[in-house]
Design an enzyme around this catalytic site. Structure first.
Site, PDB file in Angstrom:
ATOM      1  CE  LYS A 261      24.343  99.924   9.075  1.00 46.41           C
ATOM      2  NZ  LYS A 261      25.827  99.881   9.006  1.00 46.41           N
ATOM      3  NE  ARG A 335      31.260  93.487   2.013  1.00 41.53           N
ATOM      4  CZ  ARG A 335      31.944  93.212   3.359  1.00 41.53           C
ATOM      5  NH1 ARG A 335      32.804  92.424   3.231  1.00 41.53           N
ATOM      6  NH2 ARG A 335      31.999  94.400   4.116  1.00 41.53           N
TER       7      ARG A 335
END
Length: 484
Positions: A261, A335
């Site tokens: 990130k 997920r």
């Protein structure tokens, strides 16, 4: 700062505490004659004419030691509006020198059930602060005595406190820094919940590997910390009753892994475990209030770090369900954690329904901001129940689409599916569509993307900024209204 609540049947009119009374929205005080002295009534009758009655809460100095505070109520007022009034009350007096209040529960002409209970519940929720790591703490205590016939029953008092304790526990977990609440520490803390009557089972790396939970393990393999699946069971009914299941994403810190990130705002990624914290806070609440249901909470706890053993873009892993996943972006990790947790929950516990919660996508913030969580579901009835519960406690959800046509965006040439949609668009929906593939037996399921709701820079009606605890009250209400 601490707020202490106590209950009494009666209290002397001569007390010098600050008295809180309820009036209608026009500040008609005629109903208060029986609750205050003639002298106080005459003084307030004069002073109320000079006050700005557009304000919901107005204070009058009766003496140097006593105030009378009027709280105005609409004739038709929702539970949520009453709770918000309690929060406004806290904000009004939190920095004041006075710290003792007496609330007359009989002063309200509004006959709404639990009005005073909900007022104080909102006040308590607003009072939360996280000062664990501050050397100078706010040591002010606010003491509130509630008296009269219209105070909550003992059972209702316990329920309010259980929900507050569960919400505060969720906020505490989300507020902890990543160097303290890493997966190893988190798992240890969950074991301590056994004292409330929860059955807690911890599955470590070794057990997870044996079970074949490779999508969950893949996320955490770059960290020196362990990865865990923890189940928490509450049995308030006989064992033949199918449980309600709640599943949470617990990424204790998310660097993005190899798909790193940007540095800006990465410090906020301590709250990427908020979905799991909601599940934990909910399970604590259910146990504390001895809820008459069977429920199971399941959380996947990992740390997503870049390292010599970290998962790479292009890796292919086999999930607990047997389905294979191509990892195109290691920052789409939540997920992967939920995929194994969902299939395991459905297979092991055979629940009536599954609700999962996760700070899953930035796209949901683009869509809904910080007003609604995104709701994705395979079941219309469960969706309606969540929407209705959210409206009642002002933890709102907005249903978003799922459709088989989205499947092509996550189909992989090299595996059964890929973990992101590289075509672009529908980021939250394709993430939910991915999760739906791991519900194998058509169990009613809902996914709540709470990325915009779990943490607030500026605060909300019932929180003062930081971790919100969003979801605990929502799911408590879902259970209370539909399954107890």
């Amino acid at each position: 700062m601490a707020v202490q609540i106590s209950y009494k049947n009666k209290i002397s009119k001569k007390n010098t505490y600050n008295l809180v009374l309820f009036v209608n929205e026009t500040f008609n005080i005629s109903s208060l004659k029986k609750h205050i002295s003639t002298k106080e009534y005459a003084l307030i009758s004069d002073l109320v004419k000079t006050k700005d009655i557009k304000k919901k809460i107005v204070a009058f100095d009766i003496s140097s030691k006593k105030k009378i505070i009027l709280v105005s109520l609409k004739n038709k007022i929702t539970i949520s509006e009453v709770e918000n009034l309690g929060a406004v009350f806290y904000d009004k007096f939190k920095n004041d020198k006075i710290n003792h209040f007496v609330i007359n529960s009989d002063s309200s002409i509004n006959q709404q059930r639990n009005l005073v209970g909900n007022f104080v519940h909102g006040l308590k929720l607003k009072s939360y602060t996280f000062e664990k790591y501050k050397t100078k703490k706010n040591n002010k205590n606010i003491s509130i005595i509630i008296f009269g016939k219209n105070q909550p029953s003992v059972k209702e008092q316990l329920k309010f406190k259980a929900i507050e304790d569960g919400t505060f526990y969720t906020r505490d977990l989300v507020s902890e820094p990543g160097n303290i609440l890493h997966p190893d520490e988190y798992a240890k803390r969950l074991i301590s919940l056994k004292k409330y009557g929860l059955k807690v089972s911890v599955y470590d790396d070794k057990k997870l590997k044996k079970l074949g939970m490779n999508t969950l393990l893949g996320v955490g393999q770059g960290s020196i910390r362990g990865s865990y699946l923890v189940t928490m069971e509450w049995n308030g009914l006989d064992k033949t009753s199918k449980p309600l299941a709640f599943v949470g994403k617990g990424v204790c810190f998310d660097t993005g892994g190899i798909s790193l990130k940007p540095a800006k705002f990465m410090e906020d990624m301590t709250y990427d475990m908020a979905g799991s914290a909601v599940v934990v806070g909910l399970m604590k609440s259910l146990a504390l209030r001895k809820a008459k249901i069977n429920a199971v909470g399941v959380v996947g706890l990992v740390e997503n770090m870049p390292g010599g053993n970290a998962q790479r873009p292009g890796d292919i892993v086999k999930s607990y369900s047997g389905k294979t996943v191509e990892i195109l972006n290691t920052d789409a990790e939540g997920r992967l954690v939920l995929a194994d947790a969902l299939t395991y929950t459905e297979e092991k516990f055979k629940p009536k329904l599954i609700v999962d919660l996760a700070t899953l996508t930035g796209a949901i913030i683009v869509s809904l901001g910080s007003e609604y969580a995104g709701l994705f579901s395979n079941d219309d009835n469960l969706s309606k129940q969540l929407i209705n519960a959210g409206e009642k406690v002002e933890e709102k959800v907005w249903r978003m689409p799922l459709n088989k046509n989205f499947d092509k965006l996550i189909d992989s040439k090299n595996a059964d599916m890929q973990n992101i949609n590289y075509v672009g668009g529908a980021g939250s929906t394709t993430a939910a569509q991915f999760l739906q593939r791991f519900i194998l037996n058509k169990t009613p399921w809902a996914h709540l993307d709470i990325a915009g709701m779990a943490f607030s820079k500026y605060g909300g009606a019932l929180n003062s900024g930081g971790a919100t605890g969003y979801g605990v009250r929502l799911l408590n209400k879902l259970i209370e209204d539909n399954y107890e």
